[in-house]
Write an enzyme that holds these catalytic residues in place. Structure first.
Site, PDB file in Angstrom:
ATOM      1  N   ARG A  16       0.822  -1.221   0.000  1.00  0.00           N
ATOM      2  CA  ARG A  16       0.000   0.000   0.000  1.00  0.00           C
ATOM      3  C   ARG A  16       0.857   1.274   0.000  1.00  0.00           C
ATOM      4  NH1 ARG A  16      -4.077  -0.349   4.641  1.00  0.00           N
ATOM      5  NH2 ARG A  16      -2.494  -1.679   5.568  1.00  0.00           N
ATOM      6  N   LYS A  19      -0.997   4.540  -0.784  1.00  0.00           N
ATOM      7  CA  LYS A  19      -1.749   5.108   0.335  1.00  0.00           C
ATOM      8  C   LYS A  19      -0.830   5.948   1.226  1.00  0.00           C
ATOM      9  CE  LYS A  19      -4.223   3.528   4.470  1.00  0.00           C
ATOM     10  NZ  LYS A  19      -5.558   4.097   4.198  1.00  0.00           N
ATOM     11  N   LYS A 118     -19.882   3.737  -7.355  1.00  0.00           N
ATOM     12  CA  LYS A 118     -19.250   2.447  -7.648  1.00  0.00           C
ATOM     13  C   LYS A 118     -19.021   2.234  -9.127  1.00  0.00           C
ATOM     14  CE  LYS A 118     -20.512   0.038  -3.573  1.00  0.00           C
ATOM     15  NZ  LYS A 118     -19.546  -0.839  -2.952  1.00  0.00           N
ATOM     16  N   TRP A 570     -19.382  -8.612   0.131  1.00  0.00           N
ATOM     17  CA  TRP A 570     -18.143  -7.977   0.582  1.00  0.00           C
ATOM     18  C   TRP A 570     -17.036  -8.986   0.903  1.00  0.00           C
ATOM     19  CZ3 TRP A 570     -20.648  -3.563   4.025  1.00  0.00           C
ATOM     20  CH2 TRP A 570     -21.255  -2.641   3.166  1.00  0.00           C
ATOM     21  N   HIS A 703     -22.606  11.162   7.694  1.00  0.00           N
ATOM     22  CA  HIS A 703     -21.439  11.413   6.848  1.00  0.00           C
ATOM     23  C   HIS A 703     -20.818  12.770   7.134  1.00  0.00           C
ATOM     24  CE1 HIS A 703     -23.635   8.312   4.494  1.00  0.00           C
ATOM     25  NE2 HIS A 703     -22.419   7.814   4.507  1.00  0.00           N
ATOM     26  N   CYS A 735     -27.050   5.806   9.518  1.00  0.00           N
ATOM     27  CA  CYS A 735     -26.174   4.624   9.444  1.00  0.00           C
ATOM     28  C   CYS A 735     -25.407   4.523  10.752  1.00  0.00           C
ATOM     29  CB  CYS A 735     -25.232   4.776   8.239  1.00  0.00           C
ATOM     30  SG  CYS A 735     -24.295   3.281   7.852  1.00  0.00           S
TER      31      CYS A 735
HETATM   32  N1  GLN Z   1     -24.446  -2.085  12.088  1.00  0.00           N
HETATM   33  C1  GLN Z   1     -23.500  -1.464  11.224  1.00  0.00           C
HETATM   34  C2  GLN Z   1     -22.924  -0.229  11.885  1.00  0.00           C
HETATM   35  O1  GLN Z   1     -23.619   0.433  12.564  1.00  0.00           O
HETATM   36  C3  GLN Z   1     -24.103  -1.098   9.887  1.00  0.00           C
HETATM   37  C4  GLN Z   1     -23.088  -0.513   8.948  1.00  0.00           C
HETATM   38  C5  GLN Z   1     -23.574  -0.277   7.531  1.00  0.00           C
HETATM   39  O2  GLN Z   1     -24.733  -0.133   7.277  1.00  0.00           O
HETATM   40  N2  GLN Z   1     -22.690  -0.208   6.582  1.00  0.00           N
HETATM   41  O3  GLN Z   1     -21.794   0.115  11.709  1.00  0.00           O
HETATM   42 ZN    ZN Z   2     -25.643   1.943   6.744  1.00  0.00          ZN
END
Ligand code: GLN
Ligand code: ZN
Length: 763
Positions: A16, A19, A118, A570, A703, A735
């Protein structure tokens, strides 16, 4: 003679190096010269490695400091004005500003990064070109010819790689959604003509032009653009041979358009498009060379070389060997770099795999065999033995897992009762208030957590010391959530480095690498675990930590699991059985885990499926069959529990319009989704397709480092109740919070809970 070729080599460096170099440059620790010197060193090493492996067409301009689509935008002068330097030059700093934004400084305002998305169905992300009506293209960078010359000076004659003009335009976006970027094709081709002339003048003979968009579902106008563009490009560079490269898909209805390309060569992906060879061979134009994508560029398995040689021989006998190039299916940037670095992997497992360096050698070996050169005989024999051993290995095949998977009944994909009945049972069991609040699972992965994990990995912390540390983290986050007034708590996931790797490490049939990095975007790389065999769960994976968290509180603690589709998507997956079968095995393992959580007294369980959307096949007509097994696997994983156990799922992204029926068919009791930045798009979707169960549209943009205000969250909730019945609405962030800092998370969650309380009062 057939020729050994490569389409692209990982640019991240064996360790890497890219990076470390760009991040040091961003941090002001190295200057531009040093960055460029280190980048040149990676290129030199890559070229030498491929030449030494026996590749004749070694690619150049496949390198990038950040992203090759961004490089192309710069090359053709598609540089949005906000990134231009005052003096009209494009230096490194405006390049990186396009890639990742720039914070404000006393002498100039900040600017946000360009959009990233992506690359086809890979996990590589590119910077989306911005193109507008009236756009004028001009050459703004000579990177392709510079890198060709750089290799030349090292004694290596390369095949420059360019992203083709049609794919470039089809991937671009415009401020005006009605604008058709293809109207700019002629002007863009002017620039490509100049680039090709420069390359010809510098001594290039073959040039590879990547046109993966020719593997997509296209309308007639889009399809005909390829012929128009390449007629001009071929005419403009009479001494060059152009190889149009299509990959990631078979050709289907685009076969005629591919055959009609006036280019001297066509590359096809024989991993994704096995049947294309038989189709093309009788119809290929006499003067066209065919490049056979035989070595899988997107997975880690050894190629069955005998089979590849047999396939290649079909082509050489139909076309003559001079018209055949042996190649990987696509660029090798989607593979880890070098298997030799996996010193911790056992010899048997290693004997089944090939990373980019080993794949380059495979290409050379196939080429040698096709050409009747016996020098590669022993490698072919070793390959045949390894491939056969993998096929027969007891480590790969577990009859019990196969039997169980074959015995799955339709009932196993159904909860005992329909949602309305489950809802009653859950209300009784959980007694949650209206607008219940929760989070998505992870809390900040602080520097201390990462340090503790690293210390444990280095053996500086004992297992007990590390566990003690994690216990304290879990206890702290439970206390925090109780104090903040959240209704459904989480344990915070401090023990997880990654939501897939964590489970992969505990499941049978999974292997992990120590250095198997693959570029995800810019300086970021991921290290996907590898599914090599039938998957099963030797022991509970999460019950310890979740049970511990539950023991600390009377509020329900939500058990966090990663769903089967996301585990599959993934990871590097097996290539010896359908993905749907691997997914079903994962689903059964997760189903068992959910059952164990339930038995341990966990009343709410979340099965995350953030990757379900990105698993969609490239062609629309393939969507239904994918969604059918993906949804079924999710249901197998989540339906083994009692009615009163509330099953949640979570997905990132707000764009669900096209798969909303499949999302509803997953039949989770509660779904949380990204919403706060979508400007109402998610709610629009639910307006058109009412979701039958409960939903938490995110009210906290995770984010951004900004603190969410209560009023903001209330405003989002007010919009949501217009579409979602208020007794089915949850309050949660978009998230997980693992990338955020506690300084932001604490006030944001406090405000989020306050917003829910305000909504409750105003009923
Ligand atoms: N449970 C995971 C988190 O909170 C969900 C992550 C995701 O949606 N990529 O990190
Ligand atoms: Zn998420």
């Amino acid at each position: 003679m057939a020729t050994s070729t490569n389409l692209g080599f990982p640019r991240i460096g064996a360790n890497r190096e890219l990076k470390w170099a760009v991040e040091a440059y961003w941090a002001g620790k190295v200057d531009r010269r040093e960055l460029l010197r280190r980048a040149a060193e990676i290129r030199r090493a890559n070229w030498a490695l491929q030449r030494d492996a026996g590749i004749t067409h070694v690619p150049s301009n496949d390198f990038s400091l950040y992203d090759h689509v961004l490089d192309t935008s710069v090359m053709v002068g598609a540089i949005p004005e906000r990134y231009e330097e005052p003096d009209g030059t494009t230096g490194l700093d405006s390049y990186f500003a396009m890639a990742r934004g720039r914070t404000a400084s006393p002498d100039r305002p900040g600017v946000a990064a360009m959009e990233m998305t992506k690359w086809f169905d890979t996990n590589y992300h590119y910077i989306v070109p911005e193109i507008n009506k009236g756009q004028i293209f001009t050459i703004r960078s000579e990177k392709p010819v510079d890198e060709f010359r750089e290799a030349k000076a090292l004694g290596i004659h390369t095949r420059p790689v360019l992203l083709g003009p049609v794919t470039f335009l089809l991937l671009s976006k415009s401020a005006d959604p009605a604008f058709d970027p293809l109207t700019l094709l002629e002007g863009l081709v002017d620039v490509y003509e100049s680039v090709l002339r420069q390359l010809a003048a510098a001594g290039a003979d073959w040039v590879q032009m990547d046109e993966p968009a020719l593997g997509l579902t296209l309308d007639n106008r889009q399809r005909s653009a390829f012929g128009r563009a390449y007629a001009r490009l071929v005419a403009a560079s009479p001494t060059l041979k152009i190889l149009a490269a299509v990959y990631f898909s078979d050709l289907r209805e685009n076969t005629k358009a591919a055959l009609a390309l006036p280019t001297q060569g066509l590359h096809i992906d024989l991993v994704r498009g096995r049947g294309d060879l038989e189709n093309l061979l009788p119809k290929l134009r006499q003067d066209m060379t065919l490049s056979l994508g035989l070595v899988d560029g997107r997975n880690v398995w050894k190629t069955d070389l005998a089979e590849a040689v047999a396939t290649a021989r079909k082509a050489t006998s139909a076309l003559g060997p001079d018209r055949v190039l042996i190649a990987p299916s696509c660029s090798l940037i989607h593979s880890p770099v070098d298997l030799d670095a996996e010193t911790g992997m056992d010899a048997e497992m290693k004997s089944w795999m090939a990373f980019a360096k080993q794949k380059a050698r495979e290409i050379a070996v196939v080429t040698a065999a096709v050409n009747g050169d016996s020098s590669a005989r022993s490698e072919l024999e070793a390959n045949a033995a390894a491939v056969a051993a993998r096929r027969a290995s007891k480590r790969v095949h577990d009859p019990k897992v196969k039997e169980r998977s074959a015995a799955v009944t339709p009932e196993m994909a159904e909860r005992a009762s329909p949602y309305p009945e489950r809802r009653k049972a859950q209300q009784q069991a959980l007694r949650l208030p209206a607008y219940p609040t929760t989070t998505i699972g992870s809390f900040p992965q602080t520097a201390e957590i990462r340090k503790a994990r690293a210390s444990r990995n280095r053996g500086e912390l004992t297992a007990e010391e590390y566990e003690g540390f994690i216990r304290e983290e879990v206890a702290r986050s439970v206390r925090f959530q109780e104090k903040t007034g959240l209704d459904v708590l989480v344990h915070g996931e401090p023990e997880r480095n990654d939501m897939v790797e964590y489970f992969g490490e505990q499941l049978k049939g999974y292997a992990s690498t120590s250095n198997g990095w693959v570029q995800s975007y810019g300086s970021r790389a991921v290290k996907p675990p590898i599914i090599f065999g039938d998957v099963s769960r030797p022991a509970p994976m999460t019950v310890g930590w979740i049970g511990y968290a539950q023991s600390l509180t009377n509020s329900p603690v939500k058990g966090m699991l990663t769903g089967p589709v996301t585990m599959l998507q993934w990871s590097f997956a097996r290539d010896d059985q359908p993905r749907s079968e691997t997914c079903r095995q994962l689903a059964l393992a997760i189903r068992d885990e959910a059952g164990d959580l339930e038995r341990a007294g966990i009343r709410v369980i979340q099965v995350d499926e953030p990757a379900i959307r990105e698993g969609l096949p490239l062609r629309r007509e393939d969507w239904d069959s994918y969604l059918e097994w993906a949804v079924e696997c999710f249901r197998i994983a989540s339906s083994g529990v009692e009615d009163r156990t509330q099953m949640h799922t979570h997905m990132c992204y707000a764009a669900y319009d096209d798969i909303i029926d499949a999302v509803a068919a997953m039949d989770a009791d509660v779904i949380s989704m990204e919403n706060s930045r979508s400007d109402g798009a998610l709610l629009e979707t639910f307006k058109k397709h009412p979701y039958p169960n409960e939903i938490g549209p995110g009210v906290y943009d995770i984010h951004s480092p900004r603190v969410v205000e209560r009023a903001e969250a209330v405003a989002l909730l007010r919009r949501a109740v217009e579409v979602i019945p208020k007794d089915r609405l949850w309050v949660n962030p978009d998230c997980g919070l693992k990338t955020r800092r506690w300084e932001e998370v604490e006030p944001s969650l406090r405000n989020m809970v306050a917003a829910a309380k305000e909504m409750r009062r105003k009923r």
